[in-house]
Design a protein around this motif. Structure first.
Motif, PDB file in Angstrom:
ATOM      1  N   GLY A 131     -31.931   9.351 -53.782  1.00  0.00           N
ATOM      2  CA  GLY A 131     -30.364   8.864 -53.686  1.00  0.00           C
ATOM      3  C   GLY A 131     -30.247   7.902 -52.561  1.00  0.00           C
ATOM      4  N   VAL A 132     -29.096   7.627 -52.097  1.00  0.00           N
ATOM      5  CA  VAL A 132     -28.730   7.074 -51.008  1.00  0.00           C
ATOM      6  C   VAL A 132     -28.462   7.642 -49.838  1.00  0.00           C
ATOM      7  CG1 VAL A 132     -26.934   4.973 -50.307  1.00  0.00           C
ATOM      8  CG2 VAL A 132     -27.754   5.183 -52.508  1.00  0.00           C
ATOM      9  N   LEU A 133     -29.193   7.609 -48.724  1.00  0.00           N
ATOM     10  CA  LEU A 133     -29.040   8.077 -47.428  1.00  0.00           C
ATOM     11  C   LEU A 133     -28.033   7.476 -46.549  1.00  0.00           C
ATOM     12  CD1 LEU A 133     -30.280  10.354 -45.527  1.00  0.00           C
ATOM     13  CD2 LEU A 133     -31.854   8.955 -44.974  1.00  0.00           C
ATOM     14  N   SER A 134     -27.429   8.266 -45.667  1.00  0.00           N
ATOM     15  CA  SER A 134     -26.519   7.664 -44.660  1.00  0.00           C
ATOM     16  C   SER A 134     -26.767   8.640 -43.510  1.00  0.00           C
ATOM     17  CB  SER A 134     -25.347   7.195 -45.172  1.00  0.00           C
ATOM     18  OG  SER A 134     -24.371   8.095 -45.279  1.00  0.00           O
ATOM     19  N   PHE A 135     -26.731   8.080 -42.267  1.00  0.00           N
ATOM     20  CA  PHE A 135     -26.742   8.836 -40.980  1.00  0.00           C
ATOM     21  C   PHE A 135     -25.385   8.252 -40.359  1.00  0.00           C
ATOM     22  CE2 PHE A 135     -31.380   8.220 -40.950  1.00  0.00           C
ATOM     23  CZ  PHE A 135     -31.603   9.638 -41.423  1.00  0.00           C
ATOM     24  N   THR A 136     -24.990   9.429 -39.685  1.00  0.00           N
ATOM     25  CA  THR A 136     -23.856   9.386 -38.788  1.00  0.00           C
ATOM     26  C   THR A 136     -24.133   9.794 -37.448  1.00  0.00           C
ATOM     27  OG1 THR A 136     -22.214   9.056 -40.614  1.00  0.00           O
ATOM     28  CG2 THR A 136     -21.395   9.470 -38.299  1.00  0.00           C
ATOM     29  N   VAL A 137     -24.473   9.155 -36.397  1.00  0.00           N
ATOM     30  CA  VAL A 137     -24.711   9.617 -35.285  1.00  0.00           C
ATOM     31  C   VAL A 137     -23.710  10.179 -34.551  1.00  0.00           C
ATOM     32  CG1 VAL A 137     -26.120   9.050 -32.965  1.00  0.00           C
ATOM     33  CG2 VAL A 137     -26.984   8.308 -35.109  1.00  0.00           C
ATOM     34  N   ASP A 138     -23.544  11.421 -33.915  1.00  0.00           N
ATOM     35  CA  ASP A 138     -22.608  11.925 -33.365  1.00  0.00           C
ATOM     36  C   ASP A 138     -22.724  11.550 -31.719  1.00  0.00           C
ATOM     37  OD1 ASP A 138     -20.234  13.570 -32.735  1.00  0.00           O
ATOM     38  OD2 ASP A 138     -21.574  15.159 -31.837  1.00  0.00           O
ATOM     39  N   GLU A 139     -24.103  11.837 -31.332  1.00  0.00           N
ATOM     40  CA  GLU A 139     -24.319  11.698 -29.805  1.00  0.00           C
ATOM     41  C   GLU A 139     -25.899  11.500 -29.402  1.00  0.00           C
ATOM     42  OE1 GLU A 139     -23.443  13.951 -25.555  1.00  0.00           O
ATOM     43  OE2 GLU A 139     -23.927  15.288 -27.352  1.00  0.00           O
ATOM     44  N   VAL A 140     -26.102  10.315 -28.644  1.00  0.00           N
ATOM     45  CA  VAL A 140     -27.346  10.400 -28.061  1.00  0.00           C
ATOM     46  C   VAL A 140     -27.206  10.712 -26.531  1.00  0.00           C
ATOM     47  CG1 VAL A 140     -29.195   8.762 -27.826  1.00  0.00           C
ATOM     48  CG2 VAL A 140     -27.749   8.476 -29.742  1.00  0.00           C
ATOM     49  N   LYS A 141     -27.790  11.728 -26.255  1.00  0.00           N
ATOM     50  CA  LYS A 141     -27.938  12.377 -25.043  1.00  0.00           C
ATOM     51  C   LYS A 141     -29.356  12.129 -24.344  1.00  0.00           C
ATOM     52  CE  LYS A 141     -27.131  16.548 -22.004  1.00  0.00           C
ATOM     53  NZ  LYS A 141     -26.026  16.101 -21.093  1.00  0.00           N
ATOM     54  N   MET A 142     -29.201  11.174 -23.360  1.00  0.00           N
ATOM     55  CA  MET A 142     -30.744  10.751 -22.811  1.00  0.00           C
ATOM     56  C   MET A 142     -30.811  11.933 -21.672  1.00  0.00           C
ATOM     57  SD  MET A 142     -31.281   7.954 -24.022  1.00  0.00           S
ATOM     58  CE  MET A 142     -32.802   7.715 -23.132  1.00  0.00           C
ATOM     59  N   LEU A 143     -32.002  12.438 -21.811  1.00  0.00           N
ATOM     60  CA  LEU A 143     -32.592  13.413 -20.913  1.00  0.00           C
ATOM     61  C   LEU A 143     -33.653  12.924 -20.036  1.00  0.00           C
ATOM     62  CD1 LEU A 143     -33.881  15.982 -23.977  1.00  0.00           C
ATOM     63  CD2 LEU A 143     -31.686  15.903 -22.593  1.00  0.00           C
ATOM     64  N   SER A 144     -34.068  11.706 -20.072  1.00  0.00           N
ATOM     65  CA  SER A 144     -34.940  10.827 -19.061  1.00  0.00           C
ATOM     66  C   SER A 144     -34.932   9.423 -19.598  1.00  0.00           C
ATOM     67  CB  SER A 144     -36.058  11.550 -19.092  1.00  0.00           C
ATOM     68  OG  SER A 144     -36.861  11.303 -19.956  1.00  0.00           O
ATOM     69  N   ASN A 145     -35.661   8.615 -19.054  1.00  0.00           N
ATOM     70  CA  ASN A 145     -35.915   7.337 -19.721  1.00  0.00           C
ATOM     71  C   ASN A 145     -36.694   7.177 -20.771  1.00  0.00           C
ATOM     72  OD1 ASN A 145     -34.480   5.956 -17.329  1.00  0.00           O
ATOM     73  ND2 ASN A 145     -36.048   5.869 -16.222  1.00  0.00           N
ATOM     74  N   GLU A 146     -37.342   8.394 -21.037  1.00  0.00           N
ATOM     75  CA  GLU A 146     -38.276   8.511 -22.189  1.00  0.00           C
ATOM     76  C   GLU A 146     -38.107   9.693 -23.149  1.00  0.00           C
ATOM     77  OE1 GLU A 146     -42.169   8.328 -20.718  1.00  0.00           O
ATOM     78  OE2 GLU A 146     -42.006   6.238 -19.772  1.00  0.00           O
ATOM     79  N   ALA A 147     -36.948  10.362 -23.122  1.00  0.00           N
ATOM     80  CA  ALA A 147     -36.553  11.328 -23.935  1.00  0.00           C
ATOM     81  C   ALA A 147     -35.057  11.622 -24.277  1.00  0.00           C
ATOM     82  CB  ALA A 147     -37.083  12.751 -23.342  1.00  0.00           C
TER      83      ALA A 147
END
Length: 128
Positions: free
Chosen positions: A69-85
């Motif tokens: 099918g056709v996929l779509s993502f809707t990002v709610d939040e990007v929570k940075m835990l560190s500079n690498e996670a």
């Protein structure tokens, strides 16, 4: 030239996955995941491990373009835990001829060898 912030790099991974899925290119889609046996994902209500196992599961469940099918993502939040996670939460949806499944996801993304990849994926199905 301004340097990209980690959230831009993280969102770019998901955007590339969306494009690859919608082209039917599972190999390109899987590049967003950590290519390691420690990759963790939830499938059929159980934890599974490994990039190869995840690829096989996708190939079994999405064997042709009509299944993809056709996929779509809707990002709610990007929570940075560190500079690498980071923890990324959001919604996914598929538009297919026979149905329109959708759900939510929580991803742990980590910077491995200077590249952001998904190291843990918990995606759940919602109502179609």
């Amino acid at each position: 030239m301004a340097q990209a912030v980690p959230t831009d790099d993280i969102l770019a991974v998901l955007q590339k996955q969306e494009v690859a899925w919608n082209k039917g290119d599972m190999s390109a889609y899987m590049q967003g995941y950590w290519q390691d046996e420690k990759l963790r994902f939830v499938s059929d209500g159980d934890f599974k491990f490994g990039w190869q196992e995840m690829l096989a599961a996708y190939q079994d469940n999405y064997s042709d373009k009509s299944a993809l099918g056709v996929l779509s993502f809707t990002v709610d939040e990007v929570k940075m835990l560190s500079n690498e996670a980071a923890v990324v939460t959001g919604y996914w949806s598929l538009v297919r001829m026979k149905d329109n499944p959708k759900g939510v996801f929580t991803l742990l993304m980590e910077k491995k060898s200077d590249v952001w990849v998904i190291t843990q994926d918990y995606s759940s199905n919602g109502k179609s």
